[in-house]
Write a protein that holds these residues in place. Sequence first.
Motif, PDB file in Angstrom:
ATOM      1  N   THR A 179      -9.358   7.952  -2.075  1.00  0.00           N
ATOM      2  CA  THR A 179      -8.789   6.405  -2.620  1.00  0.00           C
ATOM      3  C   THR A 179      -8.520   5.720  -1.419  1.00  0.00           C
ATOM      4  O   THR A 179      -8.216   4.455  -1.487  1.00  0.00           O
ATOM      5  N   TYR A 184      -4.898   3.702 -13.569  1.00  0.00           N
ATOM      6  CA  TYR A 184      -6.095   3.842 -12.834  1.00  0.00           C
ATOM      7  C   TYR A 184      -7.324   3.606 -13.911  1.00  0.00           C
ATOM      8  O   TYR A 184      -7.302   3.910 -14.999  1.00  0.00           O
ATOM      9  N   VAL A 228     -11.636  -3.431  -5.315  1.00  0.00           N
ATOM     10  CA  VAL A 228     -10.222  -3.473  -4.960  1.00  0.00           C
ATOM     11  C   VAL A 228     -10.036  -5.165  -4.852  1.00  0.00           C
ATOM     12  O   VAL A 228      -8.900  -5.273  -5.478  1.00  0.00           O
ATOM     13  N   LEU A 265      -1.496  -0.401  -3.536  1.00  0.00           N
ATOM     14  CA  LEU A 265      -2.752   0.311  -3.554  1.00  0.00           C
ATOM     15  C   LEU A 265      -2.695   1.810  -3.175  1.00  0.00           C
ATOM     16  O   LEU A 265      -1.953   1.947  -2.238  1.00  0.00           O
ATOM     17  N   GLN A 271     -16.433   0.432  -3.794  1.00  0.00           N
ATOM     18  CA  GLN A 271     -14.967   0.236  -3.884  1.00  0.00           C
ATOM     19  C   GLN A 271     -14.393  -1.122  -3.018  1.00  0.00           C
ATOM     20  O   GLN A 271     -13.306  -1.320  -3.703  1.00  0.00           O
ATOM     21  N   GLU A 328       0.729   2.108  -8.114  1.00  0.00           N
ATOM     22  CA  GLU A 328      -0.480   3.129  -7.989  1.00  0.00           C
ATOM     23  C   GLU A 328      -1.526   2.603  -8.800  1.00  0.00           C
ATOM     24  O   GLU A 328      -1.570   2.367 -10.019  1.00  0.00           O
ATOM     25  N   TRP A 329      -2.597   2.598  -7.891  1.00  0.00           N
ATOM     26  CA  TRP A 329      -3.834   2.118  -8.655  1.00  0.00           C
ATOM     27  C   TRP A 329      -4.952   2.251  -7.235  1.00  0.00           C
ATOM     28  O   TRP A 329      -4.741   2.435  -6.157  1.00  0.00           O
ATOM     29  N   GLY A 330      -6.279   2.199  -7.835  1.00  0.00           N
ATOM     30  CA  GLY A 330      -7.344   2.448  -6.702  1.00  0.00           C
ATOM     31  C   GLY A 330      -8.697   2.903  -7.466  1.00  0.00           C
ATOM     32  O   GLY A 330      -8.632   3.315  -8.626  1.00  0.00           O
ATOM     33  N   TYR A 331      -9.566   3.179  -6.400  1.00  0.00           N
ATOM     34  CA  TYR A 331     -10.595   4.108  -6.755  1.00  0.00           C
ATOM     35  C   TYR A 331     -11.234   5.069  -5.945  1.00  0.00           C
ATOM     36  O   TYR A 331     -11.115   4.726  -4.641  1.00  0.00           O
ATOM     37  N   GLN A 373      -4.436   4.531  -1.734  1.00  0.00           N
ATOM     38  CA  GLN A 373      -3.628   4.913  -0.529  1.00  0.00           C
ATOM     39  C   GLN A 373      -4.118   4.596   0.526  1.00  0.00           C
ATOM     40  O   GLN A 373      -5.239   4.219   1.041  1.00  0.00           O
ATOM     41  N   ILE A 423       0.810  -1.186   0.054  1.00  0.00           N
ATOM     42  CA  ILE A 423      -0.007  -0.129  -0.138  1.00  0.00           C
ATOM     43  C   ILE A 423       0.942   1.467   0.073  1.00  0.00           C
ATOM     44  O   ILE A 423       2.033   1.200   0.435  1.00  0.00           O
TER      45      ILE A 423
END
Length: 695
Positions: free
Chosen positions: A565, A456, A525, A542, A521, A496-499, A544, A206
């Motif tokens: 996020t 993303y 994930v 992920l 979310q 870095e990725w996420g929603y 953050q 993370i």
Amino acid sequence: MQIHWNPCIFKLMKLTPAWKLWLMSLLLALPSCGQQQIVVHPFGYWYKGDTTFAEFTELDRDSTLYRLFDEQYLKPFNSDIPRSAPQVRYSPQKYYPLRGVLDLGGLYALSDMYYYDANGVDSFYIYYGEPDHWYLLLATTTDHYNQWIHLQIHIQTRYLYIVLTGQQSVVKEILLYGNLMGKRLSNRPLVRHEYAYPTIGEEMGIVSFNDFPYPPQFALGKWIRCYENMPWIDTAIFEHDINKIHFVFDRYSHYSHIVHYAFPDTQHLTYFEFPYNGLVNSGKIFQAHGQHKFLAIQGSLPINHWEDMPMDHVAHPQGSLSDPASYDRVARMAYLFGVVMGKGNATDPYHQINFPDSLHQQAYDAVEDGNERDADWIAHPMQADAYFAYATMFDDGNGAPPSSLLGVKNADPHMKHIMFGTYYMDSNFVKAFNYYMYYRRKDHKKFIDIYNFHHYAFIRNQHAVSPEQDSLRQKIKRYVDFIHNLDPGKEVWYTEWGYDRNRKSDLAVPVIPGVDSATLQAWWVIRAELAIAFTGVKVNTLFQMRNDGQQQDYDSSGIHRFNTTGVMDNYRRPDGVMNYSAYPVYYYLATFYQLMFHYRADAIIREHPGDSVWIYRFRNALHPDSVIYAIWCPTTENKIIHKFEFHLKPHTLIETVRLQDKSFTGERNMLQTDAHGKVSLRITENPLFVLTAEK
């Protein structure tokens, strides 16, 4: 333009004058007698031992210069017209000229070249020779309109260097004719590498801001990407000799007597920072619990505009961004970072570390040398040649010995050097960077240990899309395979990725009846984690740990992309205490990490786009007869299948786990298949995990 007549033409000069002109024009359009077309594959590769060479390398980001060679079947003498033309995907004028190197894989005697000059007038250049040692072959303007231009060239070369100077230099296709002189490199890999998928416990991580509010026993992953925003190395403003500069490792320096030295990141600049307080307060705790941390050189504070690149312009007033020597100051700082934060035994010869007991903190396993330096949101994005010059100095002083005190690896040889996270799967940039590593280092060393990218899944100006709708697994797998082919043996990280959840962000999960944004979310994930496990990515982090503070507990009121996020929220209460509240995704991730820790991707059982249910299988690395099936609906409509028949062996005992908010164990049930091996399961868009034993 000088025309070289082909001797074959004169054999036909006795033909009747009535159609001599027609025949002459036709023959002039044909390649020289006995010459073969050299068919270029713009996405092809050549192989020499364990080294890969791209057949065509675009040296500029966001370029589509490969379109010069994407219609090789055309016949100019048939008046075939190309359809595609090179261009720049984003902010066109910002990235011209477009440059590319063609590698034919062997020495060729070139006799003829055709290029299709379309509309627009600008300069067009072609060079031949060796990388960085070029001779001019063609310097012209594209002042013909929709015509094939034929040149007889008579040169021997393996490489061509092509330059289109502006948007109006529109050349649509290039065709080459000639004969191979000697041997050519193989177009098939000579060395086959096997890449085992990591376990979930080895892969998950993370992004954090050097604050770790969750208890270590409920860790969300092995890796913590420390995304820092504190200035730490301050340099004396009056010294510009790297052997005399006093690097002050002190967050409380007297700012009137020093100048901050910036590292590349944003349009305002990045400070390479030293998180001393954070290390003392939390870093060692997590090291004791087996966490691995890597520093991402990040941040943004305004400095003079010319410091957009990390170069001492007083010491190098005429310094070139693509010259490694321009980054000597960076290399010395990287060395000192390795001395302080690495796991080596290098000394601080200038006694520049001011606070006590600070050497060899053994805090970091790896260092990421920047962030999204290829991004179009940066005022002056780095081209690959500039990044090579910076990164090779950051790594080991461009091949300098340890006594040079340059580069992080000369301080800590075990420190992994992570390429900055590209702001998407930027294959152009990575190919160009590989080209420069091989041809501009004397030792041809491809020194980067880890390739790194961000991605993303969203539709710009609309909303996020699910991992399945984004074809996330397939996209990442193709990119990982591309890098493994280009630089065999290297790791690929997805950092870095996420929603988002706030509705003002186009990264926000969409509105689905019956599901709140925090729950959706969490579902997405986990589904993304399942997809990533089948790609070959070694580490994913992920974004953050926590939301950008909005001064309220359960926060979905952010107004920007990335604001919401986080897996938890935080804000400072009136009494000064930081208040952290965990979202469902925090509990989902903690349960998933513990449940799947020793399991790695094993097989995709069901994954057709039209299927209402997808099934992945994971196998325990320590006990191979233990497997976990992940079963879910890949839709975005809160779909529920109340009775899904799952097939195993008859009378097989299974345990099901469904992830839940406010739970570190999830909802668990014991079931058994019937005499036909069937068991009825309730399947939703929240993956159900089925634990069982099978060989």
